[in-house]
Design an enzyme around this catalytic site. Structure first.
Site, PDB file in Angstrom:
ATOM      1  N   HIS A  91       0.892  -1.159   0.000  1.00 42.45           N
ATOM      2  CA  HIS A  91       0.000   0.000   0.000  1.00 42.45           C
ATOM      3  C   HIS A  91       0.932   1.210   0.000  1.00 42.45           C
ATOM      4  CE1 HIS A  91      -3.938   1.717   1.956  1.00 42.45           C
ATOM      5  NE2 HIS A  91      -3.327   2.671   1.259  1.00 42.45           N
ATOM      6  N   THR A  92       0.855   2.033  -1.018  1.00 45.32           N
ATOM      7  CA  THR A  92       1.744   3.186  -1.144  1.00 45.32           C
ATOM      8  C   THR A  92       1.862   3.935   0.170  1.00 45.32           C
ATOM      9  OG1 THR A  92       1.195   3.485  -3.480  1.00 45.32           O
ATOM     10  CG2 THR A  92       2.070   5.401  -2.336  1.00 45.32           C
ATOM     11  N   HIS A  93       3.090   4.301   0.538  1.00 45.71           N
ATOM     12  CA  HIS A  93       3.302   5.124   1.720  1.00 45.71           C
ATOM     13  C   HIS A  93       4.652   5.816   1.640  1.00 45.71           C
ATOM     14  CE1 HIS A  93       4.810   1.090   2.672  1.00 45.71           C
ATOM     15  NE2 HIS A  93       5.632   1.632   3.555  1.00 45.71           N
ATOM     16  N   ILE A  94       4.655   7.038   2.146  1.00 38.39           N
ATOM     17  CA  ILE A  94       5.873   7.839   2.216  1.00 38.39           C
ATOM     18  C   ILE A  94       6.314   7.886   3.675  1.00 38.39           C
ATOM     19  CG2 ILE A  94       6.878  10.134   1.879  1.00 38.39           C
ATOM     20  CD1 ILE A  94       4.681  10.614  -0.259  1.00 38.39           C
TER      21      ILE A  94
END
Length: 142
Positions: A91-94
């Site tokens: 799940h995209t995360h920065i």
């Protein structure tokens, strides 16, 4: 199956949120490289950041930049680290974290869940929320 981040965003798992709107959520990671280490995550479950809608990608980065500015001040950090890895949770995360050198970019050095001090984690979340509020940022919980 929902990612662990989707479960945190939905309230099925606990999270120390510092920001939340309809499309982006930000909360402290449970395995920080430094206290204040925040994950900026789209609400929509998209695995690779390169697959995000460009407008959502821009908003995700705007939120990350605001949180980074607060982290620099709140933790007296020379810089705010910014990292996209994405292999540990699909799940995209920065990752945005206080950085004094390159060591924070090695996630293998992060504190384990059992090594973090809950009071220091709560304090870090509140420092970030207070800094965002002081800058007039809306959508700051609590």
């Amino acid at each position: 199956m929902a990612s662990v981040f989707s479960k945190i965003i939905a309230g099925e798992l606990p999270g120390r949120f510092v920001y939340r709107d309809d499309t982006v959520a930000a909360f402290l990671t449970i395995e920080p490289v430094a206290y204040g280490h925040t994950l900026v995550v789209p609400v929509e479950e998209v695995d690779r950041w390169t697959d995000l809608d460009p407008a959502l990608w821009a908003h995700l980065n705007e939120v990350a930049q605001r949180i980074g500015a607060v982290i620099v001040d709140a933790f007296d950090a020379p810089r705010a680290g910014y990292l996209i890895a994405g292999f540990e949770v699909p799940h995209t995360h920065i990752h945005v974290f206080p950085a004094a050198d390159m060591s924070g970019y090695n996630l293998a050095t992060a504190l384990g869940m059992d090594e973090t001090d809950p009071q220091r984690m709560d304090d870090a979340a509140e420092r970030i929320r207070a800094g965002l509020r002081a800058r007039g940022v809306e959508n700051v919980p609590g």
